[in-house]
Scaffold this motif. Structure first.
Motif, mmCIF file in Angstrom:
data_model
loop_
_atom_site.group_PDB
_atom_site.id
_atom_site.type_symbol
_atom_site.label_atom_id
_atom_site.label_comp_id
_atom_site.label_asym_id
_atom_site.label_seq_id
_atom_site.Cartn_x
_atom_site.Cartn_y
_atom_site.Cartn_z
ATOM 1 N N PRO A 41 42.471 43.211 23.643
ATOM 2 C CA PRO A 41 43.592 43.424 22.957
ATOM 3 C C PRO A 41 44.778 43.778 23.432
ATOM 4 N N GLU A 42 45.703 42.925 23.013
ATOM 5 C CA GLU A 42 47.092 43.355 23.809
ATOM 6 C C GLU A 42 47.345 43.178 25.191
ATOM 7 N N LYS A 43 46.357 42.463 25.800
ATOM 8 C CA LYS A 43 46.208 41.861 27.569
ATOM 9 C C LYS A 43 45.948 40.741 27.005
ATOM 10 N N GLN A 44 46.665 39.845 28.509
ATOM 11 C CA GLN A 44 46.888 38.260 28.872
ATOM 12 C C GLN A 44 45.295 38.057 29.132
ATOM 13 N N ARG A 45 45.174 36.962 28.977
ATOM 14 C CA ARG A 45 44.105 36.199 29.227
ATOM 15 C C ARG A 45 43.107 36.366 30.745
ATOM 16 N N GLU A 46 42.280 36.533 30.969
ATOM 17 C CA GLU A 46 42.524 37.092 32.485
ATOM 18 C C GLU A 46 41.014 35.930 33.005
ATOM 19 N N THR A 47 40.918 35.452 34.210
ATOM 20 C CA THR A 47 39.289 35.258 34.767
ATOM 21 C C THR A 47 39.202 35.940 35.334
ATOM 22 N N VAL A 48 37.536 35.634 34.536
ATOM 23 C CA VAL A 48 36.067 36.308 34.959
ATOM 24 C C VAL A 48 35.059 35.909 36.940
ATOM 25 N N ALA A 49 35.126 34.644 36.129
ATOM 26 C CA ALA A 49 34.677 34.347 36.757
ATOM 27 C C ALA A 49 34.249 32.893 36.478
ATOM 28 N N ALA A 50 34.005 32.062 37.714
ATOM 29 C CA ALA A 50 34.407 30.431 38.023
ATOM 30 C C ALA A 50 33.393 30.217 38.884
ATOM 31 N N ILE A 51 32.773 28.683 38.355
ATOM 32 C CA ILE A 51 32.326 27.842 39.570
ATOM 33 C C ILE A 51 32.139 26.810 39.466
ATOM 34 N N THR A 52 32.389 26.163 40.888
ATOM 35 C CA THR A 52 32.184 24.388 39.856
ATOM 36 C C THR A 52 31.526 23.332 41.075
ATOM 37 N N SER A 53 31.658 22.539 40.948
ATOM 38 C CA SER A 53 30.434 21.881 40.987
ATOM 39 C C SER A 53 29.976 21.468 42.009
ATOM 40 N N SER A 62 37.428 43.414 39.614
ATOM 41 C CA SER A 62 36.960 44.284 38.759
ATOM 42 C C SER A 62 35.348 43.889 37.902
ATOM 43 N N VAL A 63 35.307 42.829 38.258
ATOM 44 C CA VAL A 63 33.768 42.394 37.813
ATOM 45 C C VAL A 63 32.432 42.141 38.867
ATOM 46 N N LYS A 64 32.989 42.520 40.850
ATOM 47 C CA LYS A 64 32.299 42.415 41.352
ATOM 48 C C LYS A 64 31.085 42.793 41.369
ATOM 49 N N GLY A 65 29.590 42.319 42.089
ATOM 50 C CA GLY A 65 28.819 43.357 41.754
ATOM 51 C C GLY A 65 28.172 44.255 40.628
ATOM 52 N N ARG A 66 28.979 43.348 39.537
ATOM 53 C CA ARG A 66 28.425 43.777 38.376
ATOM 54 C C ARG A 66 27.691 42.554 37.075
ATOM 55 N N PHE A 67 28.730 41.493 37.884
ATOM 56 C CA PHE A 67 28.901 39.837 36.743
ATOM 57 C C PHE A 67 27.896 39.226 37.779
ATOM 58 N N THR A 68 27.373 38.090 36.865
ATOM 59 C CA THR A 68 26.864 37.341 37.946
ATOM 60 C C THR A 68 27.042 35.542 37.302
ATOM 61 N N MET A 82 26.160 39.617 32.194
ATOM 62 C CA MET A 82 27.382 41.348 33.553
ATOM 63 C C MET A 82 26.154 42.170 32.633
ATOM 64 N N ASN A 83 26.264 43.053 33.834
ATOM 65 C CA ASN A 83 25.513 44.576 34.400
ATOM 66 C C ASN A 83 25.829 45.583 34.060
ATOM 67 N N SER A 84 25.719 46.118 34.320
ATOM 68 C CA SER A 84 26.791 47.967 34.669
ATOM 69 C C SER A 84 28.131 48.069 33.611
ATOM 70 N N LEU A 85 27.868 47.739 32.378
ATOM 71 C CA LEU A 85 28.941 47.403 31.196
ATOM 72 C C LEU A 85 29.440 48.371 31.040
ATOM 73 N N LYS A 86 31.178 48.783 31.043
ATOM 74 C CA LYS A 86 31.586 49.497 31.460
ATOM 75 C C LYS A 86 32.325 49.604 30.077
#
Length: 120
Positions: A41-53, A62-68, A82-86
């Motif tokens: 809410p009230e924030k810009q859209r941000e990249t969380v993770a991406a994977i190429t072919s 902010s998600v390194k080590g917690r998200f795969t 998504m693990n260790s969610l905050k």
């Protein structure tokens, strides 16, 4: 036309886990890249993770080590474990797919979003 179906959002307590899925279907020659983005809410859209072919992966700091992020090419599906969610992970999560068409054009498609709420 390409359709994206997201699933897996919901309410989870801090420290918990969720797995998001995004399945692409339709006029797909191949998929170049798949990724997850989020908008709080009230924030810009941000990249969380991406994977190429080719399997190259990028994560937000902010998600390194917690998200795969992972993908199943046979199913045209991308996942976000998504693990260790905050509480600060609370946002609407969107899937984006870059599709290569039969004419070799690259087209971006976005899912409608799935809400992830981290709260006790």
């Amino acid at each position: 036309q390409v359709q994206l179906v997201e699933s897996g959002g919901g309410l989870v307590q801090p420290g918990g886990s969720l797995r998001l899925s995004c399945a692409a279907s339709g006029s797909i020659f191949s998929i170049h890249a798949m990724g997850w983005y989020r908008q709080a809410p009230e924030k810009q859209r941000e990249t969380v993770a991406a994977i190429t072919s080719g399997g190259r992966i990028n994560y937000a700091d902010s998600v390194k080590g917690r998200f795969t992020i992972s993908r199943d090419n046979a199913k045209n599906t991308v996942y976000l474990q998504m693990n260790s969610l905050k509480p600060e992970d609370t946002a609407v999560y969107y899937c984006k797919v870059v599709v290569v068409t039969a004419t070799l054009a690259h087209m971006e498609y976005w899912g409608k979003g799935t809400l992830v709420t981290v709260s006790s």
